[in-house]
Design a protein around this motif. Structure first.
Motif, mmCIF file in Angstrom:
data_model
loop_
_atom_site.group_PDB
_atom_site.id
_atom_site.type_symbol
_atom_site.label_atom_id
_atom_site.label_comp_id
_atom_site.label_asym_id
_atom_site.label_seq_id
_atom_site.Cartn_x
_atom_site.Cartn_y
_atom_site.Cartn_z
ATOM 1 N N ILE A 358 -39.305 -70.946 -93.101
ATOM 2 C CA ILE A 358 -38.343 -71.932 -93.598
ATOM 3 C C ILE A 358 -38.822 -72.532 -94.913
ATOM 4 O O ILE A 358 -38.063 -72.645 -95.883
ATOM 5 C CB ILE A 358 -38.115 -73.042 -92.549
ATOM 6 N N ILE A 359 -40.091 -72.907 -94.971
ATOM 7 C CA ILE A 359 -40.633 -73.527 -96.176
ATOM 8 C C ILE A 359 -40.662 -72.542 -97.338
ATOM 9 O O ILE A 359 -40.499 -72.918 -98.505
ATOM 10 C CB ILE A 359 -42.048 -74.091 -95.903
ATOM 11 N N TYR A 360 -40.832 -71.260 -97.035
ATOM 12 C CA TYR A 360 -40.808 -70.229 -98.081
ATOM 13 C C TYR A 360 -39.485 -70.285 -98.844
ATOM 14 O O TYR A 360 -39.440 -70.071 -100.057
ATOM 15 C CB TYR A 360 -40.992 -68.851 -97.443
ATOM 16 N N SER A 361 -38.403 -70.591 -98.130
ATOM 17 C CA SER A 361 -37.086 -70.658 -98.756
ATOM 18 C C SER A 361 -36.775 -72.028 -99.344
ATOM 19 O O SER A 361 -36.101 -72.133 -100.369
ATOM 20 C CB SER A 361 -35.997 -70.293 -97.741
ATOM 21 N N SER A 362 -37.262 -73.088 -98.704
ATOM 22 C CA SER A 362 -36.832 -74.424 -99.103
ATOM 23 C C SER A 362 -37.878 -75.209 -99.886
ATOM 24 O O SER A 362 -37.613 -76.331 -100.309
ATOM 25 C CB SER A 362 -36.432 -75.237 -97.869
ATOM 26 N N LYS A 363 -39.071 -74.624 -100.075
ATOM 27 C CA LYS A 363 -40.155 -75.278 -100.814
ATOM 28 C C LYS A 363 -40.745 -76.453 -100.040
ATOM 29 O O LYS A 363 -41.822 -76.357 -99.483
ATOM 30 C CB LYS A 363 -39.669 -75.756 -102.190
ATOM 31 N N VAL A 364 -40.065 -77.607 -100.036
ATOM 32 C CA VAL A 364 -40.588 -78.803 -99.369
ATOM 33 C C VAL A 364 -39.491 -79.385 -98.487
ATOM 34 O O VAL A 364 -38.351 -79.544 -98.921
ATOM 35 C CB VAL A 364 -41.038 -79.870 -100.394
ATOM 36 N N LEU A 365 -39.827 -79.683 -97.241
ATOM 37 C CA LEU A 365 -38.868 -80.269 -96.313
ATOM 38 C C LEU A 365 -39.562 -81.402 -95.569
ATOM 39 O O LEU A 365 -40.323 -81.181 -94.635
ATOM 40 C CB LEU A 365 -38.363 -79.214 -95.323
ATOM 41 N N SER A 366 -39.306 -82.620 -96.030
ATOM 42 C CA SER A 366 -39.943 -83.782 -95.421
ATOM 43 C C SER A 366 -39.286 -84.109 -94.087
ATOM 44 O O SER A 366 -38.193 -83.622 -93.767
ATOM 45 C CB SER A 366 -39.827 -84.997 -96.350
ATOM 46 N N TYR A 367 -39.958 -84.983 -93.315
ATOM 47 C CA TYR A 367 -39.403 -85.409 -92.024
ATOM 48 C C TYR A 367 -38.042 -86.072 -92.228
ATOM 49 O O TYR A 367 -37.093 -85.806 -91.497
ATOM 50 C CB TYR A 367 -40.375 -86.369 -91.337
#
Length: 389
Positions: A358-367
């Motif tokens: 998921i992070i590979y696609s979205s870069k950064v995903l905070s809570y």
């Protein structure tokens, strides 16, 4: 017929705001001063599109002739696009723009250069203006391999800004008349096969796969998509917005198919990464997104976790995804299998691996961002279930 200076065909229905916006972008683009360019605004019938007709009729086009086609019966999107493509037989070539698009100031120069380049290349089925940054089948990050050229090849037709010359379009029309019904095929992604037969794009993608042809795509997009609410769209979205080429350029460095390292099948899978291994041609199936159905090929390069013999393992870190294979970066997210031999896969794809994907696609995903997205997805689902707008 003048193939190298195509007519511009804007496809409209009942979205006045969308039509005004795309016409504004067309009006402010760069055009050759020594050419008169035809603009056709084709409007499908709707009892509520009076404002659309006013916008089309009032639009001032100073670069050539303007024609407004007002259809007297509702064609639907497929027949409407087909009728617009058919105009290539009159004008030699056409650029077709649906009304929820916005074009780069340099879109016309690019298409002119592309048509000049592909005039003797029968493996090209059309010219795309849009540049994908998302794999539309899986919703994950995608980018074409940077090989130094201004284009890449994709066995997937474009509906977000596309161009055809008369010959390209006639070849498709002939194939379509012989294939009015599509049979399921491993060459066609399930996502595409599930589309309604009212989709012209579904048939064109199948045509490219069956005919071993490609659309020529730009490395930097010449169109972007607002995804405005309409016949096939419930609500607007910025998911498919991409950066536009905002500079003027008339000279392009196009690659021939044989020279390109950025060639992709209909699944967004690289057709050139197989050359990283010394397998016999056709023996390796590439499935880095894990979306393809299994075939009878002996070797598989995939993100799927399978109980098959692993010949190598790679990480999913570099972008685009095939760079991890080209650079032979070790890891436990992408696997090279010998499908003829069973073997336990010791790399369990748990939550952490899914998180990395998921992070590979979205870069950064905070809570906080994850919470907002979760709430919105739940609300969208509730509205779908109860038919709320």
């Amino acid at each position: 017929m003048e193939q190298s200076h195509p007519a511009i065909v804007v496809v409209a229905f009942n979205r006045p705001k969308s039509l005004s916006r795309v016409l504004k972008s067309v009006q402010t683009a760069f055009y050759p001063s020594d050419r008169k360019i035809a603009l056709i605004i084709s409007i499908d019938y709707s009892p509520t599109n009076k404002k659309v007709l006013e916008i089309a009729n009032d639009f001032i086009w100073e670069n050539g002739t303007k024609q407004v086609i007002q259809h007297q019966e509702n064609l639907g999107l497929k027949k409407h696009i087909l009728s617009c493509g058919d105009l290539s037989q009159k004008y030699g070539s056409v650029i077709v723009l649906e009304d929820d698009l916005y074009v780069s100031p340099n879109f016309y120069n690019y298409v002119v250069g592309a048509f000049q380049f592909v005039k003797d290349k029968t493996y090209v089925g059309g010219i795309a203006l849009y540049n994908h940054k998302i794999n539309v089948h899986t919703g994950e990050y995608f980018s074409a391999y940077e090989d130094g050229f201004d284009n890449w090849y994709f066995q997937f037709a474009c509906s977000w800004g596309q161009a055809w010359n008369a010959q390209q379009w006639q070849h498709f029309r002939t194939w379509l008349s012989e294939n009015p019904v599509l049979e399921k095929s491993t060459e066609i992604p399930e996502n595409v096969s599930s589309w309604s037969d009212k989709s012209w794009l579904k048939f064109f993608i199948a045509y490219l796969a069956h005919s071993k042809k490609y659309f020529l795509y730009p490395k930097v997009s010449l169109s972007t998509n607002f995804n405005d609410p309409g016949t096939h769209v419930g609500q607007d979205s910025t998911a498919y917005q991409v950066e536009l080429a905002n500079h003027q350029k008339t000279e392009f460095n196009f690659s021939c198919l044989a020279d390109s390292n950025a060639v992709y099948d209909a699944f967004f899978e690289s057709e050139t990464v197989a050359s990283s291994f010394e397998f016999k041609k056709g023996d390796l199936e590439v499935d880095l997104y894990g979306y393809k159905p299994l075939t009878n090929k002996p070797y598989l390069l995939s993100s799927k976790q399978l109980p098959k013999k692993q010949l190598a393992q790679f990480t999913r870190s570099l972008k685009p995804i095939e760079c991890n294979i080209v650079q032979k970066l070790p890891g436990n997210e992408l696997f090279l299998y010998d499908l003829r031999t069973h073997q336990k896969n010791e790399f369990e794809q748990g939550d952490y691996q899914q998180y990395r994907r998921i992070i590979y696609s979205s870069k950064v995903l905070s809570y906080r961002k994850a919470t907002i997205i979760f709430k919105q997805l739940i609300w969208d689902r509730i509205k779908q279930m109860f038919g709320k707008n």
